[in-house]
Design a protein around this motif. Structure first.
Motif: not given
Length: 352
Positions: A85-99
């Motif tokens: 869950e931590a990995r998935e949340l951080m990965y999607n969060g990183a993509l969101l901030f990159f966008s």
């Protein structure tokens, strides 16, 4: 300060999943595998709800608040052992901030993705390597965070052994850097992949756009020799055949107009045969071509040890130009391995 509403929501969602989940159907307790699936679905739903709230916060421009909440959730999930869950949340969060072009926040969450991988027993899988490459591709090419990220990612991909990194990850990185026209860095990663064909196509573009016509043979010669120094004779052969077939300035061969290409062609045949006399005569006959680059004979000394049983020079480890080259190819911390490998390879190698 975090908004009280967002903070309360996140606390509610994360605390909800610390309790034991009891799944039932029609009053009857489910079998254990089905119960675990039910728990997984509910956990995933909780993560999605949290992500929705955080996404809304980012969309409103509350970048700092959202970033800090991502970090809070990261440490909470990690303390609960919820690595996936931590990995998935951080990965999607990183993509969101990159966008939203929030490079610093995105890079920080990308590092947390690596932290999960480093602290968990997550196996190396293509999907994870592709996710890491995706994060790398979105980072500012000139940022120091990108250098730190790729170094840690490669180290994790080989179990933290300090070796060269997983070939698949190297291949993904090489393609990204090729698209960025960072040919030098792309070439380095191709050398540590198993993609000889991709490397050759990149070198054709590199030579055509940045090199002189008189150097078309030197681009591929260096790559082949370095592949052989890394004991990757298959990729060395593929890169040579693909490059000479696809380069617009090279007439179809063999034999080739350029003597250096003929030397490389003969060398690859000699490596397959493993006969020292053939290798020795070949190097002597093509000395005029080999003198075009002072590194060629250094590479050939190493190749002679690896494939033809030539004894290593009387020195404890590689030095000078070849030592610097091998260290740059193999990464820092590999000097001892190079010296040990030279000793191990002092006798003839049985080739398949």
């Amino acid at each position: 300060m975090f908004s009280n509403k967002l903070l309360r929501f996140v606390r509610t969602e994360t605390n909800r999943h610390t309790a034991t989940v009891v799944c039932s159907c029609g009053g009857a307790t489910m079998a254990e595998p089905e119960s675990l699936r039910c728990s997984s679905v509910r956990n995933r739903g909780g993560v999605q709800r949290v992500e929705g709230k955080l996404r809304a916060s980012v969309e409103k421009g509350d970048y700092y608040e959202a970033h800090q909440m991502y970090r809070t959730l990261f440490f909470r999930y990690m303390s609960q052992g919820k690595h996936a869950e931590a990995r998935e949340l951080m990965y999607n969060g990183a993509l969101l901030f990159f966008s939203y072009n929030q490079q610093n926040s995105a890079a920080d969450l990308s590092m947390l993705v690596l932290e999960v991988l480093e602290k968990s027993d997550t196996k190396v899988e293509d999907e994870i390597l592709e996710n890491l490459a995706k994060l790398f591709s979105l980072m500012d090419p000139n940022s120091p965070e990108r250098v730190a990220f790729v170094s840690r990612a490669l180290k994790w991909s080989t179990g933290g052994s300090g070796k060269l990194g997983h070939p698949k990850l190297h291949q993904l990185l090489a393609v990204i850097l090729w698209k960025e026209q960072n040919y030098s860095e792309s070439r380095y990663h191709f050398l540590h992949s198993s993609d000889g064909e991709g490397c050759a196509q990149m070198l054709v573009e590199y030579s055509s756009s940045r090199g002189y016509r008189s150097e078309v043979d030197m681009f591929v010669a260096q790559a082949v020799l370095q592949f052989l120094c890394l004991k990757n004779k298959n990729s060395a052969s593929v890169v040579f055949s693909t490059y000479t077939e696809k380069h617009p300035s090279i007439e179809r061969g063999p034999p080739f107009v350029q003597p250096l290409l003929n030397f490389i062609w003969f060398l690859l045949l000699a490596v397959e045969g493993g006969k020292l006399t053939v290798f020795t005569v070949l190097c002597e006959q093509y000395q005029p071509s080999l003198k075009r680059d002072p590194m060629y004979n250094e590479y050939l000394d190493r190749i002679g040890q690896l494939f033809f049983g030539v004894p290593p020079k009387q020195s404890p480890s590689y030095g000078g130009l070849l030592g610097n080259l091998l260290n740059s190819l193999m990464g820092s911390g590999e000097e001892d391995d190079v010296a040990e490998e030279a000793h191990e390879d002092s006798s003839p190698i049985e080739l398949d």
